[in-house]
Structures are given as structure tokens and as C-alpha cells.
Design a protein around this motif. Structure first.
Motif, PDB file in Angstrom:
ATOM      1  N   PHE A 120       0.814  -1.219   0.000  1.00 47.71           N
ATOM      2  CA  PHE A 120       0.000   0.000   0.000  1.00 47.71           C
ATOM      3  C   PHE A 120       0.846   1.267   0.000  1.00 47.71           C
ATOM      4  N   LEU A 121       2.123   1.148  -0.371  1.00 45.19           N
ATOM      5  CA  LEU A 121       3.027   2.296  -0.298  1.00 45.19           C
ATOM      6  C   LEU A 121       3.386   2.794  -1.690  1.00 45.19           C
ATOM      7  N   PRO A 122       2.789   3.894  -2.136  1.00 40.17           N
ATOM      8  CA  PRO A 122       3.137   4.431  -3.455  1.00 40.17           C
ATOM      9  C   PRO A 122       4.510   5.107  -3.484  1.00 40.17           C
ATOM     10  N   LEU A 123       4.936   5.663  -2.344  1.00 45.81           N
ATOM     11  CA  LEU A 123       6.188   6.409  -2.293  1.00 45.81           C
ATOM     12  C   LEU A 123       7.329   5.490  -1.865  1.00 45.81           C
ATOM     13  N   PRO A 124       8.583   5.899  -2.078  1.00 40.38           N
ATOM     14  CA  PRO A 124       9.713   5.097  -1.610  1.00 40.38           C
ATOM     15  C   PRO A 124       9.633   4.846  -0.108  1.00 40.38           C
ATOM     16  N   ALA A 125      10.024   3.663   0.315  1.00 41.00           N
ATOM     17  CA  ALA A 125       9.915   3.258   1.723  1.00 41.00           C
ATOM     18  C   ALA A 125      10.657   4.211   2.649  1.00 41.00           C
ATOM     19  N   GLN A 126      11.765   4.760   2.163  1.00 43.76           N
ATOM     20  CA  GLN A 126      12.562   5.647   3.006  1.00 43.76           C
ATOM     21  C   GLN A 126      11.788   6.874   3.455  1.00 43.76           C
ATOM     22  N   VAL A 127      10.833   7.311   2.630  1.00 47.86           N
ATOM     23  CA  VAL A 127      10.010   8.474   2.989  1.00 47.86           C
ATOM     24  C   VAL A 127       9.279   8.197   4.297  1.00 47.86           C
ATOM     25  N   TYR A 128       8.674   7.016   4.395  1.00 44.75           N
ATOM     26  CA  TYR A 128       7.894   6.657   5.581  1.00 44.75           C
ATOM     27  C   TYR A 128       8.803   6.403   6.783  1.00 44.75           C
ATOM     28  N   ASN A 176      17.740  -8.842   2.927  1.00 43.97           N
ATOM     29  CA  ASN A 176      16.536  -8.069   2.623  1.00 43.97           C
ATOM     30  C   ASN A 176      16.830  -6.579   2.623  1.00 43.97           C
ATOM     31  N   PHE A 177      17.696  -6.137   3.525  1.00 46.66           N
ATOM     32  CA  PHE A 177      17.926  -4.702   3.685  1.00 46.66           C
ATOM     33  C   PHE A 177      18.772  -4.106   2.568  1.00 46.66           C
ATOM     34  N   THR A 178      19.412  -4.957   1.768  1.00 47.22           N
ATOM     35  CA  THR A 178      20.242  -4.429   0.683  1.00 47.22           C
ATOM     36  C   THR A 178      19.416  -3.685  -0.362  1.00 47.22           C
ATOM     37  N   LYS A 179      18.107  -3.907  -0.386  1.00 45.15           N
ATOM     38  CA  LYS A 179      17.269  -3.219  -1.384  1.00 45.15           C
ATOM     39  C   LYS A 179      17.054  -1.753  -1.051  1.00 45.15           C
ATOM     40  N   PHE A 180      17.345  -1.363   0.208  1.00 45.43           N
ATOM     41  CA  PHE A 180      17.160   0.038   0.607  1.00 45.43           C
ATOM     42  C   PHE A 180      18.452   0.805   0.370  1.00 45.43           C
ATOM     43  N   THR A 181      18.696   1.126  -0.886  1.00 44.90           N
ATOM     44  CA  THR A 181      19.983   1.720  -1.261  1.00 44.90           C
ATOM     45  C   THR A 181      20.133   3.161  -0.823  1.00 44.90           C
ATOM     46  N   SER A 182      19.030   3.841  -0.535  1.00 45.34           N
ATOM     47  CA  SER A 182      19.102   5.261  -0.183  1.00 45.34           C
ATOM     48  C   SER A 182      19.031   5.508   1.317  1.00 45.34           C
ATOM     49  N   VAL A 183      18.947   4.444   2.112  1.00 42.79           N
ATOM     50  CA  VAL A 183      18.852   4.610   3.562  1.00 42.79           C
ATOM     51  C   VAL A 183      20.197   5.058   4.113  1.00 42.79           C
ATOM     52  N   LYS A 184      20.151   5.935   5.099  1.00 42.84           N
ATOM     53  CA  LYS A 184      21.386   6.415   5.713  1.00 42.84           C
ATOM     54  C   LYS A 184      22.198   5.244   6.246  1.00 42.84           C
ATOM     55  N   GLN A 185      23.504   5.347   6.081  1.00 42.51           N
ATOM     56  CA  GLN A 185      24.389   4.251   6.468  1.00 42.51           C
ATOM     57  C   GLN A 185      24.298   3.938   7.951  1.00 42.51           C
TER      58      GLN A 185
END
Length: 528
Positions: free
Chosen positions: A398-406, A509-518
Motif C-alpha cells: 500500500f506504499l506508493p512512495l519510496p519506503a525511506q520516505v515513511y 533483505n535490507f540491501t534493497k534500501f539503497t538510499s537509507v542512511k548508512q
């Protein structure tokens, strides 16, 4: 076709004499029965079946590629793109089909209990029972709220219209298509009513962040002192059971927004799973199923019309839709303050996560993004052993925006309001599924109660060596030996191997979040 053209085409359709707008619940029930769409049960609820589709159809869900949303949507298998041309052609086909129907039904209401952020919605249905579903699930306007002055988001639902994939550009006969510019949700080829509810939630997950509001797939309740708690969790983790507390009032059971003022329910009703439902285990839900409620795919005794909640004859995904005002212990309007406590629920069938752990802000963001629980053997075809499953933000469909936004909104809210966050494992202890045992509900309740009452805020903690989680040394009402997973296993080597196996799944699984802060990727998650 612009928004005005879409609206005009629909307006012409709805001017017909065969269109019934905003019928009362008794009127809708009469229509449902006279049209043989459903049957009346012994409690006064109606029971409908949905044919081949007894759940959502995620592979048939699309968002129209439009200039205003193109750069914002997280396109992919969840948010599949479809062209405006395909949408326009299919939309006209559906309107032409609906024009030929003997009767149509319209519900006008809202999504969002906070009047400052609510979204006016209109639901146009081929089925009367779908319109009753909308009446129960969405917020009914008061007399002075019926003309909000805003253009509504309109659901057009035609279950008996089947798409031709070769001609209509869909993946199957079923389609759920959202056009943000035309403010239309087009649904066809499926009788499953939940598509309407979740489509509006998806819309809110797009619109609310633009207003600085954090949308959440969670339940929420409030204590006698006004303290607010949120419960996130996937199916089977105990979200409904643990949030339904006789000592606390329910704000809502599934969808909420968190604004600068606090939390508010997005819906006006509940859509509860009711497989194995009993009055003893869940009296609030059981007693809410009465006249006006909708039972979906629940088996019934044809003679007595009593519901058989233990039966999975049609599906295990049996559902009950009912208005919030069917419940006694609720907050109305469904608005409360800022959350004091946030609980992430997981049912770990590997038996290696602590039954409760206190999370830092970074860990909270990590586990929110991960959205972990386990599928158990036998729950789906082909699953013969526990299988880790990750649903981003506990609601990835149900998330249209990138996960990092939420996730970033969550982190900001936690920091602003000093919310305490806990990861609670309602799964297995003393071994994995098949060897260990499910965590006792009385222990889980005691842990959640201690968290909600602030007893763990300054508790002594020890660090789990594999997952980096902070485990309370003592929780009132829970044996200390239960709190540390490694101490509950007979064979530490077996525990360590299983824990590292799960930790690797988290990391992969977490490797897909490429834009998440290190700092989140490094510090928030499992340490192997």
C-alpha cells in the motif's frame, strides 16, 4: 481525458433513475436481499461470498503514469505503471457497462477522522453489498459535512466487468487502477470488497506525506491517562488481540495518520479477520457482528444461519466489516494525542528473536523498514518449513512512495515526541517451530503492559550478541529466563546457527534500501 472530463462522464451516469445515493443501512440490506447478493445471518449481519477472488490481487494493481506523480512513485512490481490511454479506454468501457445495469449504488463519505486532513470519497458500486461495505468501513458524514467543497476521490467498482488483457492492457480479467490526476480508482473483475478499502489507504499513503502527516498501517488505542499506543504487525502476529484491551479504548484497528497534533483513524470501521473467531477469545469483534455488518466468505449453517467461524470452506481469509460504533470501548471521534509507546509485533518461527527488546530510533527505523515475521508450514502451498517474510513498513502493498520516505517520517516523529519503541516477538521460544513452543500469551500481555505503563523505559538492559537488540533483564510477570532466547534453547550451538541464519536474511533483505542512511543500515540491524 482530464479530471473534469472523467467527472462529467461519471456525473452523467449517476443522473439515471436507477442510481441510489446514500441509502440507509436498512435500505441497503433490503436491496441486498431482494437482489440475492447475500443472505441474512442469525445475528442480522449479511453474508456474501466473493467467488474466485477471496483476497487482494496485487499483480493486477496499477497506477496511471501521469506527469504530476511520475517522479514521486516508487515504480515496480507493487506500483505497476499503466498509460493514461489504457486507463481512459478502460474507464469509458466500465462506465458504458454500468450504464446498462438495472441499479447502481453510491456512498459519499470521508477517509480521515481529523477534519483538517480528511479526504472526501465517493464509492460507486454495481453491488449493493459492496455499498454497504463502504458504508461500514469509511466515515459517514454528518449533515453539515456533506458538502466539503473538495473534489472527492471516486471509486468506480464493477466486479462483473471482466477485462480482456490482450485488448485492455491488463495482466488478467481483474484490474485495480489509480489515477491521481483524475482522482479515480477503477476496480473490475473481482468481487473482493477489501480492494476498495486498501485502495483508499494507498491514496492516503500518497497524499498524507505531502501534508507532513505520517500514514501508518497499524492499530492504535489510548489508556485511561490519555497515553497512546501504536501496534504494527503483519498477519498472525497478534496485533488485533493485543490492541483490543478492555482497559484501553480503541482508536482504530488498521489505518492511521500521525499529524502535528497526534494520531487519527483513517477509517470509520473495522475489517477484521474472523477465522476461528470466538466470543471467549475476542468478545469485542464477536459482538460487533450484527445488523449492518458484512461477513465475507464465512461459512454458515444453511438452516440456522449461524456463522461457522472455524470453517475455511471458502478461504482462511474470512472477514467481518463493521462500523466502529458497533464497539463499546472506543474513542469517538477517532482522534488522540501523540504516541507514548510504539510496538512492533513479529511472530518469529525461528525462535531466536527476544520476546521483547527496546529499540533505539535507528533500530526502530530499521525494523520498520524490514517488517519481518514468519510464514508457517502449511499456511501456503509449497511452504514446508518456517519462511521469513518481510513487508516493508508493515504494509508494502500500500506504499506508493519510496519506503525511506515513511521510515524517515517515523524517525522524526519518534525523536520529536520521545516515543518509546519495542520489538515484541509473539512467536516461538526454546527452539524453532516444531521444536519450541509459542510464547505464552500471558507473558506477551505482561510485557506489552509493562511497556505501555513505562516500566521498561529505564529498565536494566543487556545486548543480544547477534541482533544487537537491547533486552530487559526483568519484566514484571515474566520469568527472567524467558527473556533471553539463547537461554531457552537446550543446545546453544543450534540456537546460534539458527539466529545467524535469520540475521543473514535480515541483511540480505535490507540491501534493497539503497538510499537509507548508512547509520541505520549499520547500527539498526542484525550484527553477524
Amino acid at each position: 481525458m482530464n479530471s473534469l472530463a472523467a467527472k462529467n462522464g461519471l456525473s452523467l451516469l449517476l443522473e439515471g433513475e436507477n442510481v441510489y445515493q446514500n441509502l440507509s443501512v436498512p435500505q441497503l440490506v433490503e436491496k441486498i436481499l431482494s437482489r440475492n447478493e447475500a443472505v441474512l445471518t442469525s445475528t442480522g449481519a449479511i453474508r456474501a461470498t466473493t467467488g474466485a477472488y477471496t483476497g487482494r490481487s496485487p499483480k493486477d494493481k496499477f497506477i496511471v503514469q501521469e506527469e504530476s506523480v511520475n517522479s514521486k512513485i516508487e515504480w515496480g512490481p507493487i506500483n505497476q505503471p499503466i498509460s493514461s490511454e489504457i486507463f481512459d479506454r478502460l474507464y469509458h468501457k466500465v462506465l458504458s457497462y454500468l450504464k446498462l445495469q438495472d441499479e447502481l449504488f453510491v456512498f459519499d463519505g470521508f477517509a480521515g477522522a481529523d477534519s483538517r486532513y480528511r479526504l472526501p470519497i465517493r464509492v460507486v458500486n454495481e453491488f449493493a453489498w459492496h455499498n454497504l461495505f463502504a458504508n461500514q468501513l469509511f466515515i459517514r458524514p454528518e449533515e453539515d459535512e456533506k458538502d466539503s467543497g473538495q473534489e472527492p476521490f471516486t471509486i468506480v467498482s464493477a466486479p462483473n466487468f471482466k477485462a480482456d488483457p490482450a485488448e485492455d492492457g491488463t495482466n488478467s480479467e481483474t484490474f485495480i487502477i489509480v489515477s491521481f490526476e483524475k482522482r479515480v480508482i477503477l476496480i473490475g473483475g473481482t468481487e473482493y470488497a477489501g480492494e476498495m478499502k486498501k485502495s483508499i489507504f494507498s491514496i492516503m499513503n500518497y497524499l498524507l506525506p505531502e501534508a507532513g502527516i505520517f500514514p501508518m498501517h497499524c492499530s492504535a488505542n489510548v489508556g485511561q491517562e490519555g497515553d497512546v499506543a501504536l501496534f504494527f504487525g503483519l498477519s498472525g502476529t497478534g496485533k488485533t488481540t493485543l490492541s483490543a484491551d478492555p482497559k484501553r479504548k480503541l482508536i482504530g484497528d488498521d489505518e492511521h495518520g500521525w499529524s502535528s497534533s497526534g494520531v487519527f483513524n483513517i477509517e470509520g470501521g473495522c475489517y477484521a479477520k474472523c477465522i476461528s473467531l470466538s466470543e471467549e477469545k475476542e468478545p469485542q469483534i464477536f459482538n460487533a457482528i450484527r445488523f449492518g455488518s458484512v461477513l465475507e466468505n464465512v461459512a454458515i449453517n444453511e438452516d440456522t444461519r449461524e456463522a461457522d467461524y472455524d470453517s475455511a470452506f471458502y478461504t482462511e481469509n474470512t472477514r467481518a466489516a463493521y462500523s466502529l460504533d458497533s464497539l463499546d470501548n472506543i474513542v469517538l471521534p477517532s482522534i488522540a494525542g501523540h504516541p507514548n509507546t510504539i510496538v512492533f509485533l513479529t511472530a518469529d518461527a525461528f525462535g531466536v528473536l527476544p520476546p521483547i527488546s527496546k529499540l533505539t530510533k535507528e533500530q526502530a527505523m530499521y525494523h520498520f523498514l524490514s517488517g519481518y515475521t514468519s510464514k508457517l508450514a502449511g499456511t501456503e502451498r509449497g511452504i514446508t518449513s518456517p519462511e521469513a517474510t518481510f513487508s516493508t513498513c508493515f504494509g508494502s502493498p500500500f506504499l506508493p512512495l519510496p519506503a525511506q520516505v515513511y521510515a524517515e517520517m517515523l524517525g522524526k516523529k519518534i525523536q520529536e515526541h520521545n516515543s518509546e519503541v519495542y520489538l515484541v516477538n509473539t512467536g516461538w521460544t526454546g527452539g524453532e517451530y516444531g521444536t519450541g513452543k509459542r510464547m505464552k500469551l500471558e507473558y506477551t500481555r505482561a510485557m506489552v503492559q509493562a511497556a505501555l505503563e513505562g516500566e521498561l523505559a529505564s529498565a536494566e538492559l543487556k545486548t543480544d550478541s547477534i541482533f544487537g537488540l537491547q533486552i530487559p533483564v526483568h519484566v514484571p510477570g515474566v520469568p527472567d529466563g524467558v527473556l533471553v532466547p539463547s537461554e531457552t534453547w537446550a543446545d546453544y550451538g543450534a540456537y546460534e546457527a539458527k539466529a545467524k541464519q535469520l540475521a543473514e536474511k535480515f541483511k540480505h533483505n535490507f540491501t534493497k534500501f539503497t538510499s537509507v542512511k548508512q547509520e541505520i543500515a549499520d547500527l539498526g540491524g542484525p550484527l553477524v
